[in-house]
Scaffold this motif. Structure first.
Motif, PDB file in Angstrom:
ATOM      1  N   LYS A  12      -9.965  -4.119  -0.757  1.00  0.00           N
ATOM      2  CA  LYS A  12      -8.963  -5.148  -0.533  1.00  0.00           C
ATOM      3  C   LYS A  12      -8.071  -5.165  -1.773  1.00  0.00           C
ATOM      4  O   LYS A  12      -8.550  -4.972  -2.882  1.00  0.00           O
ATOM      5  CB  LYS A  12      -9.606  -6.511  -0.327  1.00  0.00           C
ATOM      6  CG  LYS A  12     -10.438  -6.570   0.951  1.00  0.00           C
ATOM      7  CD  LYS A  12     -11.011  -7.960   1.152  1.00  0.00           C
ATOM      8  CE  LYS A  12     -11.825  -8.020   2.410  1.00  0.00           C
ATOM      9  NZ  LYS A  12     -11.040  -8.335   3.584  1.00  0.00           N
ATOM     10  N   THR A  13      -6.801  -5.360  -1.564  1.00  0.00           N
ATOM     11  CA  THR A  13      -5.858  -5.392  -2.669  1.00  0.00           C
ATOM     12  C   THR A  13      -5.455  -6.837  -2.921  1.00  0.00           C
ATOM     13  O   THR A  13      -4.983  -7.522  -2.012  1.00  0.00           O
ATOM     14  CB  THR A  13      -4.617  -4.535  -2.345  1.00  0.00           C
ATOM     15  OG1 THR A  13      -5.054  -3.198  -2.090  1.00  0.00           O
ATOM     16  CG2 THR A  13      -3.644  -4.537  -3.504  1.00  0.00           C
ATOM     17  N   VAL A  14      -5.657  -7.300  -4.142  1.00  0.00           N
ATOM     18  CA  VAL A  14      -5.343  -8.671  -4.527  1.00  0.00           C
ATOM     19  C   VAL A  14      -4.068  -8.644  -5.365  1.00  0.00           C
ATOM     20  O   VAL A  14      -3.976  -7.895  -6.339  1.00  0.00           O
ATOM     21  CB  VAL A  14      -6.497  -9.289  -5.346  1.00  0.00           C
ATOM     22  CG1 VAL A  14      -6.158 -10.718  -5.755  1.00  0.00           C
ATOM     23  CG2 VAL A  14      -7.802  -9.221  -4.565  1.00  0.00           C
ATOM     24  N   SER A  15      -3.100  -9.437  -4.976  1.00  0.00           N
ATOM     25  CA  SER A  15      -1.859  -9.564  -5.742  1.00  0.00           C
ATOM     26  C   SER A  15      -1.487 -11.042  -5.801  1.00  0.00           C
ATOM     27  O   SER A  15      -2.134 -11.881  -5.173  1.00  0.00           O
ATOM     28  CB  SER A  15      -0.735  -8.752  -5.081  1.00  0.00           C
ATOM     29  OG  SER A  15      -0.369  -9.334  -3.854  1.00  0.00           O
ATOM     30  N   ALA A  16      -0.429 -11.345  -6.530  1.00  0.00           N
ATOM     31  CA  ALA A  16       0.019 -12.740  -6.642  1.00  0.00           C
ATOM     32  C   ALA A  16       0.422 -13.301  -5.284  1.00  0.00           C
ATOM     33  O   ALA A  16       0.341 -14.510  -5.067  1.00  0.00           O
ATOM     34  CB  ALA A  16       1.186 -12.838  -7.620  1.00  0.00           C
ATOM     35  N   SER A  17       0.803 -12.430  -4.357  1.00  0.00           N
ATOM     36  CA  SER A  17       1.240 -12.924  -3.043  1.00  0.00           C
ATOM     37  C   SER A  17       0.114 -12.982  -2.018  1.00  0.00           C
ATOM     38  O   SER A  17       0.337 -13.384  -0.885  1.00  0.00           O
ATOM     39  CB  SER A  17       2.379 -12.053  -2.507  1.00  0.00           C
ATOM     40  OG  SER A  17       1.947 -10.718  -2.380  1.00  0.00           O
ATOM     41  N   GLY A  18      -1.100 -12.572  -2.389  1.00  0.00           N
ATOM     42  CA  GLY A  18      -2.219 -12.680  -1.457  1.00  0.00           C
ATOM     43  C   GLY A  18      -3.141 -11.475  -1.495  1.00  0.00           C
ATOM     44  O   GLY A  18      -3.152 -10.706  -2.446  1.00  0.00           O
ATOM     45  N   VAL A  19      -3.891 -11.329  -0.408  1.00  0.00           N
ATOM     46  CA  VAL A  19      -4.897 -10.272  -0.304  1.00  0.00           C
ATOM     47  C   VAL A  19      -4.612  -9.459   0.948  1.00  0.00           C
ATOM     48  O   VAL A  19      -4.371 -10.024   2.025  1.00  0.00           O
ATOM     49  CB  VAL A  19      -6.315 -10.883  -0.214  1.00  0.00           C
ATOM     50  CG1 VAL A  19      -7.362  -9.791  -0.054  1.00  0.00           C
ATOM     51  CG2 VAL A  19      -6.623 -11.735  -1.441  1.00  0.00           C
ATOM     52  N   THR A  20      -4.633  -8.130   0.814  1.00  0.00           N
ATOM     53  CA  THR A  20      -4.482  -7.253   1.972  1.00  0.00           C
ATOM     54  C   THR A  20      -5.757  -6.447   2.136  1.00  0.00           C
ATOM     55  O   THR A  20      -6.476  -6.176   1.174  1.00  0.00           O
ATOM     56  CB  THR A  20      -3.283  -6.300   1.843  1.00  0.00           C
ATOM     57  OG1 THR A  20      -3.453  -5.502   0.683  1.00  0.00           O
ATOM     58  CG2 THR A  20      -1.977  -7.067   1.746  1.00  0.00           C
ATOM     59  N   ASP A  21      -6.049  -6.063   3.362  1.00  0.00           N
ATOM     60  CA  ASP A  21      -7.298  -5.372   3.679  1.00  0.00           C
ATOM     61  C   ASP A  21      -7.194  -3.851   3.666  1.00  0.00           C
ATOM     62  O   ASP A  21      -8.173  -3.171   3.851  1.00  0.00           O
ATOM     63  CB  ASP A  21      -7.792  -5.789   5.069  1.00  0.00           C
ATOM     64  CG  ASP A  21      -8.286  -7.217   5.099  1.00  0.00           C
ATOM     65  OD1 ASP A  21      -8.664  -7.749   4.048  1.00  0.00           O
ATOM     66  OD2 ASP A  21      -8.288  -7.797   6.192  1.00  0.00           O
TER      67      ASP A  21
END
Length: 103
Positions: A49-58
């Motif tokens: 999962k990729t965590v960034s300031a705008s959220g989490v993507t799978d």
């Protein structure tokens, strides 16, 4: 000697259990050839999962990490030479090589 991480990206899955066994034999032979340069043979990774300031993507992003190893080498050029002999490249994978620095 510095330590370098080999970050594995991509790669095709073996088409059969026999192909998987052949690849594993090549992998183990490669690790044996590395000898003391192999600090940590690493491990394959599951879905990320990729965590960034705008959220989490799978999806793990455009080039997800699927494994790693840690080696010792006298320079990044020497580490690259070690990576060039890795059987992961035979299955259409790529290896990112980066020095592990002390904080």
């Amino acid at each position: 000697m510095a330590e370098y991480i080999f970050a594995y990206h991509g790669g095709d899955q073996p088409g059969s259990p026999e192909e998987g066994a052949k690849l594993m034999a090549k992998w183990n032979a490669w690790l044996d050839d590395l000898g003391e340069a192999s600090v940590n043979p690493g491990s394959p990774l599951g879905m990320s999962k990729t965590v960034s300031a705008s959220g989490v993507t799978d999806d793990g992003g455009p080039n997800p990490l699927n494994g790693y190893s840690i080696v010792k080498a006298s320079s990044i050029e020497d580490a690259i030479e070690l990576a060039k002999s890795c059987p992961f490249l035979e299955i259409n994978g790529s290896i990112e090589v980066a020095e592990i620095r002390s904080m």
